[in-house]
Design a protein around this motif. Sequence first.
Motif, PDB file in Angstrom:
ATOM      1  N   THR A  34       0.841  -1.198   0.000  1.00 55.67           N
ATOM      2  CA  THR A  34       0.000   0.000   0.000  1.00 55.67           C
ATOM      3  C   THR A  34       0.873   1.243   0.000  1.00 55.67           C
ATOM      4  OG1 THR A  34      -0.139  -0.109   2.418  1.00 55.67           O
ATOM      5  CG2 THR A  34      -1.947  -1.090   1.171  1.00 55.67           C
ATOM      6  N   ASN A  35       0.350   2.286  -0.554  1.00 58.53           N
ATOM      7  CA  ASN A  35       1.113   3.525  -0.703  1.00 58.53           C
ATOM      8  C   ASN A  35       0.905   4.411   0.523  1.00 58.53           C
ATOM      9  OD1 ASN A  35       2.708   5.512  -1.838  1.00 58.53           O
ATOM     10  ND2 ASN A  35       0.973   6.459  -2.907  1.00 58.53           N
ATOM     11  N   THR A  36       1.498   3.998   1.650  1.00 61.67           N
ATOM     12  CA  THR A  36       1.437   4.797   2.867  1.00 61.67           C
ATOM     13  C   THR A  36       2.845   5.147   3.299  1.00 61.67           C
ATOM     14  OG1 THR A  36       1.551   2.938   4.414  1.00 61.67           O
ATOM     15  CG2 THR A  36      -0.641   3.560   3.584  1.00 61.67           C
ATOM     16  N   MET A  37       2.950   5.994   4.304  1.00 58.89           N
ATOM     17  CA  MET A  37       4.264   6.449   4.761  1.00 58.89           C
ATOM     18  C   MET A  37       4.898   5.472   5.750  1.00 58.89           C
ATOM     19  SD  MET A  37       3.069   9.548   7.278  1.00 58.89           S
ATOM     20  CE  MET A  37       2.045   9.284   8.726  1.00 58.89           C
ATOM     21  N   PHE A  38       4.251   4.339   6.038  1.00 52.85           N
ATOM     22  CA  PHE A  38       4.736   3.419   7.065  1.00 52.85           C
ATOM     23  C   PHE A  38       5.595   2.308   6.467  1.00 52.85           C
ATOM     24  CE2 PHE A  38       0.545   5.034   8.343  1.00 52.85           C
ATOM     25  CZ  PHE A  38       0.930   5.741   9.470  1.00 52.85           C
ATOM     26  N   SER A  94      -3.742  12.022   7.546  1.00 54.52           N
ATOM     27  CA  SER A  94      -3.589  13.214   8.383  1.00 54.52           C
ATOM     28  C   SER A  94      -2.182  13.797   8.315  1.00 54.52           C
ATOM     29  CB  SER A  94      -3.924  12.876   9.841  1.00 54.52           C
ATOM     30  OG  SER A  94      -5.250  12.416   9.961  1.00 54.52           O
ATOM     31  N   PHE A  95      -1.168  12.961   8.036  1.00 51.14           N
ATOM     32  CA  PHE A  95       0.206  13.430   8.170  1.00 51.14           C
ATOM     33  C   PHE A  95       1.049  13.309   6.907  1.00 51.14           C
ATOM     34  CE2 PHE A  95      -1.034  12.597  12.534  1.00 51.14           C
ATOM     35  CZ  PHE A  95      -0.458  13.651  13.231  1.00 51.14           C
ATOM     36  N   VAL A  96       0.525  12.715   5.849  1.00 50.61           N
ATOM     37  CA  VAL A  96       1.360  12.486   4.682  1.00 50.61           C
ATOM     38  C   VAL A  96       1.898  13.780   4.094  1.00 50.61           C
ATOM     39  CG1 VAL A  96      -0.549  12.536   3.019  1.00 50.61           C
ATOM     40  CG2 VAL A  96       1.519  11.195   2.522  1.00 50.61           C
ATOM     41  N   ALA A  97       1.161  14.884   4.275  1.00 50.72           N
ATOM     42  CA  ALA A  97       1.620  16.165   3.719  1.00 50.72           C
ATOM     43  C   ALA A  97       2.693  16.824   4.575  1.00 50.72           C
ATOM     44  CB  ALA A  97       0.437  17.112   3.564  1.00 50.72           C
ATOM     45  N   GLU A  98       2.939  16.293   5.776  1.00 52.58           N
ATOM     46  CA  GLU A  98       3.961  16.877   6.654  1.00 52.58           C
ATOM     47  C   GLU A  98       5.340  16.726   6.009  1.00 52.58           C
ATOM     48  OE1 GLU A  98       3.711  18.384   9.679  1.00 52.58           O
ATOM     49  OE2 GLU A  98       1.526  18.344   9.521  1.00 52.58           O
ATOM     50  N   PRO A  99       6.192  17.735   6.109  1.00 55.66           N
ATOM     51  CA  PRO A  99       7.541  17.617   5.537  1.00 55.66           C
ATOM     52  C   PRO A  99       8.376  16.597   6.306  1.00 55.66           C
ATOM     53  CG  PRO A  99       7.352  19.630   6.835  1.00 55.66           C
ATOM     54  CD  PRO A  99       5.970  19.065   6.748  1.00 55.66           C
ATOM     55  N   SER A 100       9.257  15.934   5.594  1.00 54.61           N
ATOM     56  CA  SER A 100      10.155  14.979   6.241  1.00 54.61           C
ATOM     57  C   SER A 100      11.108  15.712   7.165  1.00 54.61           C
ATOM     58  CB  SER A 100      10.952  14.204   5.181  1.00 54.61           C
ATOM     59  OG  SER A 100      10.088  13.430   4.383  1.00 54.61           O
ATOM     60  N   ARG A 101      11.478  15.011   8.239  1.00 52.88           N
ATOM     61  CA  ARG A 101      12.391  15.607   9.206  1.00 52.88           C
ATOM     62  C   ARG A 101      13.704  14.835   9.217  1.00 52.88           C
ATOM     63  NH1 ARG A 101       8.191  15.959  14.238  1.00 52.88           N
ATOM     64  NH2 ARG A 101       8.157  13.740  13.800  1.00 52.88           N
ATOM     65  N   GLU A 102      14.709  15.470   9.750  1.00 48.56           N
ATOM     66  CA  GLU A 102      16.009  14.812   9.863  1.00 48.56           C
ATOM     67  C   GLU A 102      15.883  13.599  10.763  1.00 48.56           C
ATOM     68  OE1 GLU A 102      20.543  15.754  11.465  1.00 48.56           O
ATOM     69  OE2 GLU A 102      19.022  17.322  11.409  1.00 48.56           O
ATOM     70  N   ALA A 103      16.504  12.510  10.372  1.00 49.20           N
ATOM     71  CA  ALA A 103      16.421  11.282  11.163  1.00 49.20           C
ATOM     72  C   ALA A 103      16.917  11.531  12.581  1.00 49.20           C
ATOM     73  CB  ALA A 103      17.257  10.179  10.507  1.00 49.20           C
ATOM     74  N   LEU A 104      16.167  10.987  13.535  1.00 49.35           N
ATOM     75  CA  LEU A 104      16.533  11.164  14.943  1.00 49.35           C
ATOM     76  C   LEU A 104      17.551  10.135  15.396  1.00 49.35           C
ATOM     77  CD1 LEU A 104      12.964  11.821  16.316  1.00 49.35           C
ATOM     78  CD2 LEU A 104      14.842  13.455  16.308  1.00 49.35           C
ATOM     79  N   TYR A 105      17.726   9.112  14.613  1.00 55.94           N
ATOM     80  CA  TYR A 105      18.616   8.031  15.016  1.00 55.94           C
ATOM     81  C   TYR A 105      19.770   7.903  14.041  1.00 55.94           C
ATOM     82  CZ  TYR A 105      20.420   3.502  16.238  1.00 55.94           C
ATOM     83  OH  TYR A 105      21.260   2.488  16.608  1.00 55.94           O
ATOM     84  N   GLN A 106      20.965   7.876  14.564  1.00 52.77           N
ATOM     85  CA  GLN A 106      22.129   7.606  13.741  1.00 52.77           C
ATOM     86  C   GLN A 106      22.756   6.305  14.218  1.00 52.77           C
ATOM     87  OE1 GLN A 106      21.908  10.926  15.174  1.00 52.77           O
ATOM     88  NE2 GLN A 106      20.811  11.454  13.312  1.00 52.77           N
ATOM     89  N   LYS A 107      23.012   5.424  13.274  1.00 53.05           N
ATOM     90  CA  LYS A 107      23.598   4.145  13.654  1.00 53.05           C
ATOM     91  C   LYS A 107      24.987   4.345  14.241  1.00 53.05           C
ATOM     92  CE  LYS A 107      21.071   1.430  10.238  1.00 53.05           C
ATOM     93  NZ  LYS A 107      21.166   0.541   9.063  1.00 53.05           N
ATOM     94  N   GLN A 108      25.284   3.534  15.249  1.00 49.21           N
ATOM     95  CA  GLN A 108      26.573   3.630  15.912  1.00 49.21           C
ATOM     96  C   GLN A 108      27.524   2.602  15.318  1.00 49.21           C
ATOM     97  OE1 GLN A 108      26.147   3.789  20.271  1.00 49.21           O
ATOM     98  NE2 GLN A 108      23.963   3.756  19.910  1.00 49.21           N
ATOM     99  N   SER A 109      28.766   2.866  15.443  1.00 51.98           N
ATOM    100  CA  SER A 109      29.764   1.904  15.005  1.00 51.98           C
ATOM    101  C   SER A 109      30.380   1.245  16.230  1.00 51.98           C
ATOM    102  CB  SER A 109      30.864   2.595  14.184  1.00 51.98           C
ATOM    103  OG  SER A 109      31.509   3.587  14.968  1.00 51.98           O
ATOM    104  N   VAL A 110      30.826   0.017  16.044  1.00 49.40           N
ATOM    105  CA  VAL A 110      31.419  -0.732  17.145  1.00 49.40           C
ATOM    106  C   VAL A 110      32.845  -1.086  16.782  1.00 49.40           C
ATOM    107  CG1 VAL A 110      31.229  -2.796  18.571  1.00 49.40           C
ATOM    108  CG2 VAL A 110      29.171  -1.634  17.784  1.00 49.40           C
ATOM    109  N   SER A 111      33.738  -0.906  17.717  1.00 46.46           N
ATOM    110  CA  SER A 111      35.146  -1.211  17.472  1.00 46.46           C
ATOM    111  C   SER A 111      35.348  -2.717  17.317  1.00 46.46           C
ATOM    112  CB  SER A 111      35.989  -0.696  18.651  1.00 46.46           C
ATOM    113  OG  SER A 111      37.315  -1.175  18.550  1.00 46.46           O
TER     114      SER A 111
END
Length: 501
Positions: free
Chosen positions: A311-315, A393-410
Amino acid sequence: MGKLKAPLLEALLKHAENKPASFHVPGHHNGAALVHTLRESHIEDAAQLEKQLSAVMRLDVTELSSTDDLHHPEGAILEAQQLAAQCYGAEETCLLVGGSTSGNLAMILAVCNPGDIIIVQRNVHKSVINGLKLAGAQAVFLTPRLESNTGLSMVPSIEQVKQALYQFPQAKAVFLTNPNYYGMGMKLDTYAKACHEQGKPLLIDEAHGAHYGMHPDLPTSAIRAGADGVVQSTHKTLPALTMGAMLHMQGQLLDRRRIKEALAMVQSSSPSFPIMASLDISRAIVDRLGDRLFHSAIEAVHSFRMWVKETNTMFATAEPELFPGQQQDPLRLILTVPGGQLTGFELHRELEKRGCWAEMSDPLYTVMVIGPHVAADEAITRLQDALRDIHESFVAEPSREALYQKQSVSDDLSEGISEPVSFARTKDRPSKRVPLQEALHQPSAEMIIPYPPGIPILYPGERFTEMHLKDIRRLSDTGARFQGAEDGTMATVAILIEEKC
């Protein structure tokens, strides 16, 4: 098909059917006192309250010759525990009325004396930390592995566990949480083998895996993978009452006598018989239905995932990249909005407005726990309708910067293994509150626990790092609730006042 074999429930029903004259606790006396007082009160909803509560009160009794004693079982409770052990593949099982918390506490108290070292996955539930405090033990914390697609924390790698066992041969056990809150985990046979080669028991908080091993598409349970002690919250994924859980044991590395002594300390001396009966009936249902209990639900969730993709949703549904040994619970739905129009917390709240109540959320994901009933009561259809409405209700909302950044592991294994951290109970050290930004490099005076899932991200005595401050701000800004910290807004934190040399 005949009756379900549930000896504890049968004993309680037989006792109630005899219409006993009760001269013992609890004070509602099989519900009779409640019925009497409600009728005497002449309140409008007395009849409704009587109907809702009196049935369960008929089963809410105390330790009688006809009902058995949880802390010294010889009759129906003993038989119920033996049937549970057979069902789950354990040598011995204890029913728990204090949730997985009581089982985690008991396992740690059983293996650790004051000052002993135990190897512990860093992102454990707060009950494990409380167990360390009660035992006065020291924890060597292992940094969890990060799942590559989602960036979510899982059990540490087997290489990390082996390295920790090599560095700390005096450790009494290894304690891991598997699966995580998102249904991601590892098959633990290689972990059990590594621990047993060093003569150490493997203890597992499998709170979210009481249904594991009950269907070919479900992950393998920790007890069948060879773990020595496994705690499961039966109430989380099977039809048991809240606080109903089980502790499964096998092998010779875990002192079961000490386990039972610890359970007698941390559980009530007046355990809930309705909770125990619900554990008995849940096990009986699993025994009777087997994989049929979960088949329709697994199919329904698979169809839902396909619906989200088509389906063509934002999820989207988060799909971990399964490498050898990794497991994913098909009955754990992880919803996200890749475009950033909604955080996980915001999606959680929007679903609630439309009558769909999720289990938990974080800045990126909303987690849904799927029960075996889901295909029969149109819950999935309600979820689809809610998502369609949210999308509109929200599909027209502008995209926001991702709140999560993947971490790297040594790649350096030793970097993910802490020095022993003492949890001995000592006199409180002086502390003060400071704005969060001023806590950098200072030792924390409080445990900071975003909830759910109730996993501490900072322990007392550990120093605040840039990463800690960043994570706390991010979680607070996106609506997380914090336990342990006096200031739930996290605008201020408590730090220890260090003595000057």
